[in-house]
Scaffold this motif. Structure first.
Motif, PDB file in Angstrom:
ATOM      1  N   ALA A  79      -8.446   9.737   3.218  1.00 18.54           N
ATOM      2  CA  ALA A  79      -7.027  10.104   3.279  1.00 18.54           C
ATOM      3  C   ALA A  79      -6.205   9.272   2.295  1.00 18.54           C
ATOM      4  CB  ALA A  79      -6.501   9.919   4.695  1.00 18.54           C
ATOM      5  N   ALA A  80      -6.535   7.974   2.189  1.00 17.05           N
ATOM      6  CA  ALA A  80      -5.822   7.103   1.249  1.00 17.05           C
ATOM      7  C   ALA A  80      -6.052   7.547  -0.189  1.00 17.05           C
ATOM      8  CB  ALA A  80      -6.269   5.653   1.444  1.00 17.05           C
ATOM      9  N   LEU A  81      -7.283   7.900  -0.497  1.00 15.12           N
ATOM     10  CA  LEU A  81      -7.583   8.390  -1.842  1.00 15.12           C
ATOM     11  C   LEU A  81      -6.830   9.684  -2.138  1.00 15.12           C
ATOM     12  CD1 LEU A  81     -11.453   7.774  -1.989  1.00 15.12           C
ATOM     13  CD2 LEU A  81      -9.679   6.475  -3.184  1.00 15.12           C
ATOM     14  N   THR A  82      -6.746  10.553  -1.145  1.00 16.86           N
ATOM     15  CA  THR A  82      -6.016  11.808  -1.319  1.00 16.86           C
ATOM     16  C   THR A  82      -4.543  11.543  -1.610  1.00 16.86           C
ATOM     17  OG1 THR A  82      -7.541  12.975   0.155  1.00 16.86           O
ATOM     18  CG2 THR A  82      -5.401  13.985  -0.229  1.00 16.86           C
ATOM     19  N   LEU A  83      -3.947  10.609  -0.861  1.00 18.61           N
ATOM     20  CA  LEU A  83      -2.545  10.257  -1.101  1.00 18.61           C
ATOM     21  C   LEU A  83      -2.363   9.653  -2.490  1.00 18.61           C
ATOM     22  CD1 LEU A  83      -1.565   8.768   2.385  1.00 18.61           C
ATOM     23  CD2 LEU A  83      -0.883  10.978   1.424  1.00 18.61           C
ATOM     24  N   GLN A  84      -3.325   8.862  -2.916  1.00 17.02           N
ATOM     25  CA  GLN A  84      -3.279   8.313  -4.269  1.00 17.02           C
ATOM     26  C   GLN A  84      -3.251   9.448  -5.294  1.00 17.02           C
ATOM     27  OE1 GLN A  84      -6.930   6.721  -6.015  1.00 17.02           O
ATOM     28  NE2 GLN A  84      -5.834   4.831  -6.529  1.00 17.02           N
ATOM     29  N   ILE A 111      -2.435   1.576  -0.262  1.00 18.39           N
ATOM     30  CA  ILE A 111      -2.160   2.789   0.514  1.00 18.39           C
ATOM     31  C   ILE A 111      -3.024   2.821   1.777  1.00 18.39           C
ATOM     32  CG2 ILE A 111      -2.212   5.324   0.464  1.00 18.39           C
ATOM     33  CD1 ILE A 111      -1.672   5.164  -2.538  1.00 18.39           C
ATOM     34  N   LEU A 112      -2.382   3.021   2.911  1.00 17.76           N
ATOM     35  CA  LEU A 112      -3.021   3.051   4.234  1.00 17.76           C
ATOM     36  C   LEU A 112      -3.835   1.774   4.504  1.00 17.76           C
ATOM     37  CD1 LEU A 112      -4.233   6.763   4.587  1.00 17.76           C
ATOM     38  CD2 LEU A 112      -2.071   5.739   5.282  1.00 17.76           C
ATOM     39  N   GLY A 113      -3.399   0.671   3.886  1.00 15.74           N
ATOM     40  CA  GLY A 113      -4.040  -0.613   4.140  1.00 15.74           C
ATOM     41  C   GLY A 113      -5.240  -0.922   3.270  1.00 15.74           C
ATOM     42  N   TYR A 114      -5.605  -0.058   2.340  1.00 16.49           N
ATOM     43  CA  TYR A 114      -6.751  -0.294   1.455  1.00 16.49           C
ATOM     44  C   TYR A 114      -6.236  -0.909   0.154  1.00 16.49           C
ATOM     45  CZ  TYR A 114      -9.393   2.518   4.743  1.00 16.49           C
ATOM     46  OH  TYR A 114      -9.991   2.987   5.890  1.00 16.49           O
ATOM     47  N   GLU A 115      -6.540  -2.187  -0.054  1.00 15.59           N
ATOM     48  CA  GLU A 115      -5.939  -2.935  -1.153  1.00 15.59           C
ATOM     49  C   GLU A 115      -6.312  -2.420  -2.527  1.00 15.59           C
ATOM     50  OE1 GLU A 115      -7.176  -6.962  -1.189  1.00 15.59           O
ATOM     51  OE2 GLU A 115      -9.311  -6.520  -0.858  1.00 15.59           O
ATOM     52  N   HIS A 116      -7.427  -1.725  -2.649  1.00 18.00           N
ATOM     53  CA  HIS A 116      -7.843  -1.216  -3.951  1.00 18.00           C
ATOM     54  C   HIS A 116      -7.273   0.170  -4.248  1.00 18.00           C
ATOM     55  CE1 HIS A 116     -10.551  -4.568  -4.431  1.00 18.00           C
ATOM     56  NE2 HIS A 116     -11.166  -4.276  -3.297  1.00 18.00           N
ATOM     57  N   VAL A 117      -6.576   0.759  -3.308  1.00 18.89           N
ATOM     58  CA  VAL A 117      -6.036   2.109  -3.497  1.00 18.89           C
ATOM     59  C   VAL A 117      -4.543   1.993  -3.786  1.00 18.89           C
ATOM     60  CG1 VAL A 117      -5.825   4.426  -2.543  1.00 18.89           C
ATOM     61  CG2 VAL A 117      -7.763   2.989  -1.896  1.00 18.89           C
TER      62      VAL A 117
END
Length: 569
Positions: A55-60, A359-365
């Motif tokens: 989901a975070a990747l999608t938002l990115q 994004i969504l707490g994933y520091e690399h995203v």
């Protein structure tokens, strides 16, 4: 799971898009969400990625798509502002009075004028603008559509002020920075230098077709649409084609090699258009005979649609040609001022960002939008606002221009959000993190790259551009094709120890030539020339120049690899 099976799974989203859009003729607004869903399902079920990470990747990807959509909106608002100000009709009026020879008109409008529009606006606007103009001059609708689609190729790598390279290759930048210390020949000190080099190599691959394509297409048109059905009728205008190619290619090469990817098509098209029109008026390199399509009553039924050339309206002049062209002149000037670092504005504008970290707490995203540096904001939207006063537009005309522009954004928004969201999942699937990627699988593009590399070997330069073309065919955008496949191409080059900059350049060239067969562009052109429902007929005609283009580019890319890296062969 074996690498081969991973590659097959990674191919599924692309195959889904291909089957739905080509086989079932679904629009991208429906096909791309299902392709994204397929990628998300593969990421969770096969790669083992957490659902929240997907989901975070999608938002990115959505944020990246917003940046592209700002450019799309800017291109559209310029087009509709000029439409309702009378500026576009004035430009068209000037164009139709240059020559009566259909071959000359095809080169001036379909080849050169469309190249300038591609450089300034991009995103399918050249074909949609040039085809109705050719139609009004007496071209069969099918011929006008095919010509404009095919010619909307060589300028596209640098279209919309370099967007396919500047934004399309953004995911490669971390790989480039990493490779600088590991790979000889990749001593780039900045992202700008990398983009410059890719643009330089791309022009070398394009330049052959810049000269071949106009001659081939005139012969193609006279063979399939002429009263005598002869290739030679078109080939007789070869001198004018060469004149056009030289007029375009000199500034095209100069700006690509010494300035950057923003200007080659825009300045090449603008300067080339001026030189070509002046030469045509003076009779320079113009054929001695004047060629036409013949009596319309003898045209084949499939050549025409709902709008016939005989009943199309004559264009009227609403203002001076200078006032009509002034918005495009301003676009060129503002782009030059804001893209040259020494003038100071580039750093100021590029420093203004809206950023989303972790994004969504994933520091690399992470994702960001350079909202002032995107050409959709400055200069496109800015010049559209200025044009209201420059052309003396009334309130009702302004309202129509803006309302129609916003209405046109619906379908591109849906398609791009999910297409770029899919790309983001692709590239994020190979993260080096035991919690997020428990199987330590390579990313989806890298899995495909390793498998393809094992099959293709050092023959990959011959077919690399067709991958870029496939990306444009599926997604409708050279920029999104590069976002989708640039890492794939980089991975293949790394696996085979081929020069990565040449293979990536072949990708951006392939994404440009893919506009000939791009479903989005074909649908758009069909709509404006009254050929809705004949998309398949057009695709059958444009696929041949597409194949020719890919073969020429493949040969050039292979020779470049051999000349500059002979130890690989």
């Amino acid at each position: 799971m074996s690498l081969e099976l991973l590659a097959l799974v990674a191919m599924l989203p692309i195959l889904v898009a291909l089957v739905l859009m080509v086989g079932l003729r679904w629009p991208a607004t429906k096909a791309m969400p299902l392709a994204w869903l397929t990628a998300a399902a593969a990421a969770v079920s096969v790669w083992g990625l957490p659902l929240s990470y997907v989901a975070a990747l999608t938002l990115q990807g959505f944020v990246t798509a917003i940046g592209i959509l700002i450019i799309v909106f800017g291109a559209i608002i310029i087009l509709y502002t000029l439409k309702y100000s009378g500026g576009m009709e004035t430009i068209q009026h000037g164009m139709q009075n240059i020559s009566r020879d259909r071959r000359v008109q095809a080169i001036i409008i379909g080849y050169m004028f469309a190249a300038f529009i591609e450089g300034a606006a991009g995103f399918g606007t050249p074909a949609a603008l040039a085809a109705p103009l050719l139609l009004s001059l007496g071209f069969p609708p099918l011929a006008a559509a095919v010509l404009c689609l095919v010619f909307n190729s060589f300028p596209v790598t640098f279209g919309a002020v370099g967007t396919p390279i500047i934004l399309g290759l953004k995911f490669l930048h971390p790989l480039v920075n990493q490779a600088v210390t590991d790979v000889p020949g990749l001593n780039y000190t900045s992202v700008e230098q990398f983009n410059l080099v890719i643009g330089q190599w791309a022009t070398v691959m394009h330049i052959g077709m810049v000269f071949i394509l106009p001659i081939f297409m005139l012969g193609f048109i006279t063979r399939f649409f002429g009263p005598e059905r002869r290739w030679s009728d078109g080939f007789r205008a070869w001198k004018f084609c060469v004149f056009a190619a030289v007029s375009f290619s000199v500034p095209y090469l100069g700006f690509a090699w010494f300035v950057g990817p923003e200007f080659p098509s825009l300045i090449g098209g603008l300067l080339g258009l001026g030189v070509l029109i002046y030469g045509a008026k003076k009779g320079f390199c113009v054929p001695n005979d004047s060629w036409d399509f013949g009596d319309e009553s003898k045209w084949e039924p499939e050549w025409t649609g709902d709008i016939s050339s005989s009943n199309s309206d004559e264009f009227k002049c609403h203002m001076s040609q200078f006032r009509a062209w002034l918005p495009y002149i301003l676009i060129g000037l503002i782009l030059v001022i804001t893209r040259i670092p020494e003038l100071g504005l580039k750093g100021l504008l590029a420093g203004q960002k809206i950023a989303w970290q972790g994004i969504l707490g994933y520091e690399h995203v992470n994702a960001s939008i350079d909202y002032l540096y995107l050409p959709g904001t400055i200069p496109f939207t800015l010049v559209a606002l200025l044009t209201i006063f420059l052309h003396g537009m009334k309130g009702e005309a302004v309202k129509k221009a803006w309302s129609e522009s916003f209405a046109k954004m619906k379908n591109p928004t849906i398609a791009l959000f999910f297409a770029v969201g899919l790309v983001s999942i692709f590239r994020g699937s190979g993260i080096v993190d035991g919690l997020l990627n428990p199987n330590t699988y390579p990313s989806m593009p890298l899995a495909m790259a390793k498998s393809v590399a094992a099959i293709a070997g050092n023959g990959w330069p011959m077919v690399a551009s067709f991958v870029g073309g496939l990306g444009s065919f599926i997604t409708g955008s050279n920029t999104v094709s590069d976002l989708l496949f640039a890492e794939f191409q980089w991975g293949v080059a790394a696996q085979l120890e081929l020069p990565r900059q040449i293979i990536v350049a072949a990708q951006v060239v392939g994404g440009a030539m893919g506009n000939m067969v791009c479903i989005h562009n074909i649908v758009a052109v069909c709509a404006v020339v009254g050929l809705s429902g004949m998309e398949g007929t057009i695709l059958k005609r444009t696929v041949w120049p597409f194949i020719l283009y890919g073969i020429v580019v493949g040969l050039v890319a292979t020779m470049m690899c051999f000349v500059f890296f002979p130890t690989l062969f």
